[in-house]
Write a protein that holds these residues in place. Structure first.
Motif, PDB file in Angstrom:
ATOM      1  N   ALA A  26     -17.641  34.886   7.154  1.00  0.00           N
ATOM      2  CA  ALA A  26     -16.636  34.412   8.109  1.00  0.00           C
ATOM      3  C   ALA A  26     -16.142  33.019   7.736  1.00  0.00           C
ATOM      4  CB  ALA A  26     -17.212  34.410   9.521  1.00  0.00           C
ATOM      5  N   LEU A  27     -17.052  32.159   7.314  1.00  0.00           N
ATOM      6  CA  LEU A  27     -16.665  30.801   6.953  1.00  0.00           C
ATOM      7  C   LEU A  27     -15.884  30.765   5.644  1.00  0.00           C
ATOM      8  CD1 LEU A  27     -19.976  29.008   7.951  1.00  0.00           C
ATOM      9  CD2 LEU A  27     -17.732  28.503   8.923  1.00  0.00           C
ATOM     10  N   THR A  28     -16.396  31.419   4.624  1.00  0.00           N
ATOM     11  CA  THR A  28     -15.729  31.356   3.317  1.00  0.00           C
ATOM     12  C   THR A  28     -14.361  32.030   3.354  1.00  0.00           C
ATOM     13  OG1 THR A  28     -16.957  33.315   2.564  1.00  0.00           O
ATOM     14  CG2 THR A  28     -17.885  31.161   2.027  1.00  0.00           C
ATOM     15  N   ASP A  29     -14.210  33.069   4.167  1.00  0.00           N
ATOM     16  CA  ASP A  29     -12.900  33.717   4.300  1.00  0.00           C
ATOM     17  C   ASP A  29     -11.851  32.738   4.830  1.00  0.00           C
ATOM     18  OD1 ASP A  29     -13.786  36.134   3.340  1.00  0.00           O
ATOM     19  OD2 ASP A  29     -13.865  37.137   5.286  1.00  0.00           O
ATOM     20  N   ALA A  30     -12.306  31.765   5.598  1.00  0.00           N
ATOM     21  CA  ALA A  30     -11.395  30.775   6.175  1.00  0.00           C
ATOM     22  C   ALA A  30     -11.309  29.506   5.319  1.00  0.00           C
ATOM     23  CB  ALA A  30     -11.840  30.423   7.589  1.00  0.00           C
ATOM     24  N   GLY A  31     -11.918  29.539   4.141  1.00  0.00           N
ATOM     25  CA  GLY A  31     -11.860  28.394   3.250  1.00  0.00           C
ATOM     26  C   GLY A  31     -12.888  27.319   3.527  1.00  0.00           C
ATOM     27  N   VAL A  32     -13.865  27.610   4.384  1.00  0.00           N
ATOM     28  CA  VAL A  32     -14.960  26.665   4.674  1.00  0.00           C
ATOM     29  C   VAL A  32     -16.135  27.077   3.798  1.00  0.00           C
ATOM     30  CG1 VAL A  32     -16.481  25.724   6.451  1.00  0.00           C
ATOM     31  CG2 VAL A  32     -14.130  26.350   7.030  1.00  0.00           C
TER      32      VAL A  32
END
Length: 227
Positions: A149-155
């Motif tokens: 969820a985080l990496t999909d949003a660039g975090v």
């Protein structure tokens, strides 16, 4: 004289420790808590990898904790229900991968899981027995899929800095629920993304919006360190 309900009379007839136990096992929701290993280790105290090896660069389970809507929580509810690994032998490998300990000295996780069951799990055993308690936490980790969820949003866990709102929005977008965020600090006093809190219904299976959030102690810029 005012008459008493059958339930009240039953409680009066119970031995005191049983009456106390029946009240102690009542709770409103669970906190499901995930921990970023890079932030656990990147402190002055540092960490020790489990005796089974370095964990994957993923959020690990910290616990599944019964709580009350006012922010308080029950604990150590049943001293007669000790941790028994024979009841969860089929889950041990998955727990080593998804619920590792980073405390020193190195261990295989047994001490950590014992603490979690005896302090927190026993307060939900009227709903979840020992096997169901640990299985529920493993299921929730898969359901949340937090790192994705985080990496999909660039975090990403590459040492970059993000705002609290960026992190919350990314998790909300990926999971559908608003998380609680807890930070710690590294040796340079940078605020780090440390623990993520989700709220779960009393069945231990469904995410819900949190009735209350923990105090997060996060600075304006939050580092997501590598692991």
């Amino acid at each position: 004289m005012k008459s008493q309900s059958p339930f009240a009379l039953t409680l009066l007839l119970l031995p005191p420790f049983l009456a106390t136990l029946s009240v102690a096992q009542d709770f409103d929701f669970f906190y499901f808590v995930l921990q970023w290993p890079g932030s656990y280790c990147d402190t002055e105290k540092s960490c020790c990898y489990p005796s089974t090896g370095k964990p994957a660069a993923d959020f690990g389970i910290h616990g599944l904790w019964p709580n009350y809507n006012d922010g308080s929580y029950p604990s150590n509810c049943d001293p007669d229900s000790p941790y028994d690994q024979s009841k969860i032998e089929d889950l041990v490998r998955a727990m080593q991968e998804n619920w590792p300990t980073l405390a020193c000295p190195s261990s295989d996780g047994t001490h950590f899981w014992t603490h979690e069951w005896e302090k927190h799990g026993t307060c939900s055993e009227s709903i979840l027995d020992q096997h169901a308690y640990f299985q529920s936490a493993l299921n929730l980790k898969k359901q949340v899929n937090l790192l994705q969820a985080l990496t999909d949003a660039g975090v990403k866990p590459d040492g970059g800095f993000y705002s609290l709102n960026e992190i919350k929005d990314a998790i909300n977008e990926g999971t559908g629920f608003t998380p609680g965020i807890e930070c710690n600090v590294d040796g340079s006093n940078n605020s780090q993304l440390y623990q993520i809190y989700f709220c779960v219904d009393t069945s231990g299976s469904q995410l819900i919006e949190c009735p209350i959030y923990p105090r997060g102690r996060c600075g304006p810029r939050i580092e997501f360190p590598a692991f």
